[in-house]
Structure formats: C-alpha cells, structure tokens
Design an enzyme around this catalytic site. Sequence first.
Site, short mmCIF file in Angstrom:
data_model
loop_
_atom_site.label_atom_id
_atom_site.label_comp_id
_atom_site.label_asym_id
_atom_site.label_seq_id
_atom_site.Cartn_x
_atom_site.Cartn_y
_atom_site.Cartn_z
N ASP A 47 0.84 -1.19 0.00
CA ASP A 47 0.00 0.00 0.00
C ASP A 47 0.88 1.25 0.00
OD1 ASP A 47 -2.32 1.83 0.85
OD2 ASP A 47 -3.29 -0.13 0.89
N HIS B 142 -3.72 5.95 3.76
CA HIS B 142 -4.50 4.80 3.30
C HIS B 142 -3.95 3.48 3.85
CE1 HIS B 142 -6.03 1.80 0.36
NE2 HIS B 142 -7.06 2.62 0.22
N ASN C 42 -13.50 0.40 -7.22
CA ASN C 42 -14.62 1.30 -6.94
C ASN C 42 -15.19 1.91 -8.21
OD1 ASN C 42 -13.97 0.75 -4.31
ND2 ASN C 42 -13.27 2.81 -3.80
N SER D 169 -11.34 -0.80 -0.88
CA SER D 169 -10.07 -0.79 -0.15
C SER D 169 -10.27 -1.15 1.30
CB SER D 169 -9.43 0.60 -0.22
OG SER D 169 -8.79 0.82 -1.44
#
Length: 620
Positions: free
Chosen positions: A190, A231, A323, A404
């Site tokens: 990530d 994130h 998404n 996510s």
Amino acid sequence: MIFGIAVVALLLASVLARSGFRCPATACGAGCPPSRAALSMPHPFVADPATGALLVDLDDDASPEDREAVARELAGAIAPFAWSSGLGEMLSDEAELFRVRAPESEVSDVLARLGRNELVEGIEVERTWSLPETELGFVPSSQPPAATDGERRFTPDDPYYRFQWHLDQIGMPEAWARARGAGVVVAVIDTGVAYRDGDRFLRAPDLARTRFVEGWDFVDDDAQPDDEHGHGTHVAGTIAQSTHNALGVAGVAPEAAIMPLRVLDRNGAGGWGAIAASIRWAADHGANVINMSLGGGMRSRTVERAIEYAHEKGVVVVAAAGNASRSTVEYPARHDHVIAVGAVRFDRTLSFYSSYGRGLDVVAPGGDTRVDQNGDGMPDGVLQNTLVGRDPRRFDYVAYQGTSMAAPHVAGVAALIVGAGVTDPDAVERVLTSTAVDLGDRTRYAAGLVQANAALARASQESGAARGALAALLGLGVLVGLRRRGKLGVGLAGATMLAVVVAGGLGALPWHLVPGLGGLESLLAGGGPGAAAHIGGRWTALFAMSALVPLAAVALMLHFRKMQPLLVGLCLGTAAFLLVEALAPTTAVALLPGWLVGPWLVLNAGVALWLGRQVARQSR
C-alpha cells in the site's frame, strides 16, 4: 488388481486437488475464477497511465552472463541511440526484474527483440495502479462500552468499537473467542504504514501494541516504508489494530503481525514493477497473507507472475475489486490466485461504488458514508486510526469507504484461518467462500458476505473431523485384522485413539465453548503433522507432511515396549492426515511443485500405514 486401480485413482484425484483443478464455468457458475482468456481481455473504458518505462522480467535462474547477453540485445534494439545502462534499474534481484527507460521511438523495437529472447520471461510497458477513490467520513467522540469476555463472545474495551458495525457484521465477537491471528504475518502492500517513531514520522497511537515485522519501501528504495498518505495505515488497522487496549478501535486479527510494504507514493500511485517486486519480497520474507487495496483497469503479466510465485510459496493474496461501480472487477483482484473482494453497506446491499461481476469471490463491509443505517448518529464508514491531512505526525479516528476497506476485513479473516492451521491458499479461499452468507445475486455478491466465526469453525472442525474419522477407520481396519489372526500386540482402543489425536480428530470438539480452552480448538484440529508444518519453516513443513517423522520415531523407540502403542497411533494418524490432505488440502507444501504434492502425500501415507502395521505386528 482392484487395489492397484484404487491407488491410481487416489493418486489422480490428489493431483487434481493439489494442482488447483477448477470445474468449468458451466458447472459452478460465479464460484469459479475467470479463465486466462477472460483475464487477457481489456478492461472497458479504462487505460492506466504509463510510467514511460518497460518492465523486463528474466528467468529467475539467469546468470550474470545471461544478463549481459540480454543487455547487449537491448542496446542493439535501442541503436542508433547510445545505450550504456545495462538492463536499467533492478527492481528485484531474486525475481530478475528490471525497469528500462528506453527512448520512446525505440520502445516497439525493444518489445519485439526482447520478446523473442528465451531468457526473457516477459516484457511489457509499465503502467501505474492507484488507490480506488475513497471518501472520508467522521471522527467520533464517545464513552467506552462495558467490556465482556464470555464463553461465546468477546467484546473489546476499545471506546470507539461501538461504531465499528463492520466488525459485528462479519461475526468478529464470536470469532475473537476462538482465535486472534497469533503467529501469522500479513503483508500490507500500500502507501506504507505509520509503524514507527522517527524524525519525520510517528507510530499511529492505536498501533502501539500491534506487532510489525521487517518491511521495505519500493518507492524510495529503503527499509523504512513510512506512510505519507494515510490509506495504508487505515488498511493495516482493519487487519491488526491494537485491540482491547482501552484505546480507540479494534482490528480483525489483532495478534497477527503486519509487514509494511510501500509501493504507492504520497499521491497514492505506483508502478507495476514496484508492486510485482513487493509481492515477491513478501513471499520470500515470511508473509502468510498479502493485502492489496489498490488496482487499475489493465492486466499486468509481470504482477501476475509475482502472484503465481507467491501462491506457489503458500501465500494467500487478497485484493480490492475496485470502486468503478460497474460489472468489471479490476486488477490485480481479477488475476488468478487472488481473492477479489467487493463492498457492502450496513444493510448488506452492494455499496454504490463497488465493482462486481465475473472474477469477484466474496464481499465484505466497505461502508457508505452518505447514510446512517444503523442509527448510531454517525455515517456508516469503516473506522480506523490513521493520518489526518497526510501529515505523518497527526492522527485521528477516521472512517473511509471503499473496496479498499472491504479487502482488509477478508485479509484479517484469512489470517485467522491460517492461524487455525489451514495454510494452503486454495483451501483458505474455499473456507472463506463456503462459509460466507449467501446474499442471493451471485453476479453482485459472488459467494456472499464473509463470516469470520463460521470460517474459523469450518477451518478448525471439518478437516479435523474428517481426518479423525479416517484415522479411526484405519486403526480399526488394520488392528482388528491383526487381532483376528492373533498377531496384534498393542491395545486396540488405545492405539486407535492415539491415531485420532495425531490426525487432528479432537479438533472437531467445540473447545471454544469452555472458558480458557479456546486455543485448543485450532491446535488440536491441525493434527500433529499440520501443527509441525505450521510452526516450522518450509523445509520443516515438507518433512512434517511425510512419513519421515513416524519413521524416525519408530527407529528411535521401537524397542521400548511401552511406547509401541504410541508409535502405532503416530503412524496411523499420520497416514490418515496425509490421505485427507491429498484430497482436500489445508496445508501448504511450498517446496514441491503443485502437481507433485498429491502423489507425495499419498505415497507417504502408504509408507506410514505399512509402518504402523509392522510395529503392531512386531509388538506381540
């Protein structure tokens, strides 16, 4: 003749089970992953931005001379432009992966020339993947609820746990009473993780008790994969936030360790080369599970090869479906050997942003910050402790929404399953999909909503019950036959019971219902060979999943008469364990190619069975 046919049939079945044989799409519908032909189809309407570089992936066993030969061919393809950079930037020494920035006018020549070179496994234009678009929610304020630790539920004392509807939705209070992920390593690929205190960085307050293992920064090429975005820290918190520490929020597998791997920059974007190198790095450095809450619309063969490598090493790979709010799962979730996760809201309907369709495996809570369906006064996002304003020294409890956020729920549950002794990646996926709550529409929800407690029950009990039953049958079949011929010298009941214990049969009992004994469930269900394989390294796993352990025990203790019932039980229990593993794998044997593992297990089971019979006969 009949015995020979049975052995051949068992060997064939074990090869199919262990080599990942899948039924055709017409037979199993949405439960099957997409074919390679489907994976090669372009994602509609999406073109991931190019980095301006090429990825050159050599054979893993390439020698320095091989590298030089490919570099010379590369220079020839780039001519008449001068080229003195060899193979460019090395991204992974172990994977022989290089990034080449050739003149734009020569890219087609380089692709053609190196694409025909037998030393080059793959070459492609590198593109970037990024974070799925994620919306922020709220920062809560509340008093902690009373903590309980009962026989069948565990409610942590973290004050904001009351807002984590998403953990209740997947059955975490019941699952925590069984297991919490101890001994499992989850790689978070990530933006990095706020895992340490440094000059510019601080550890996230609610990760203070979370265990971390060595990671790597593939953006800055150093050993400090600090988060400059937020994130990755949020994702890591969902997996293994410090839990029951009277602070903040909880995580799915709080006793698991996080391996932070930074592949996305401060803006949340990163190249395929870094992602592929990080997957290989995780597999080579002890990760059991990989989470990738990132992606894009185009297939990368370089990343796909890295995923295949990790799968062969026994690593479970989980990724966000995307998404894009349409019926196309994005990459890397759409690749083979990846558990693709879509997102649902509090009411278990598909979140408005979630990708779905072919290639989706399960769904998990992703949230919807536009609504407050549970009536707790807060928008329904996924709440964790992370950076505020991308400042690596400021933290708060913030809710995000997105696939996510859904993916780390599944990665955390996968960590619990691995901790319960099911380490084969395909077996972990089967446990997750077979215990998910069916939400009706397979196109939108695939197997359904992941359920942690049901998955742990399946992991701990079903395999143990099957192995225990077979151990009992083998014990009675072999020992009763010897007793009828007057050749049995050990106690029938004692030796058979020991075989059941070794095979993992006692794991079928609900130990978690007895206060203080919950840990016995996964320990006993794993059986002797499974526990040894899980605790040790890859070589230990290979020896544990063979007849070598009972063979060594017999060699050392055969002449001790009181030990002979134990030896018989060990041999027969091992045989039962290996036979069930050959047909319904739960444990990874990473040092053998997939097609060979099944025959290996069947043949070793036969040796263990024969050895147990000989010990029983000799102990008259």
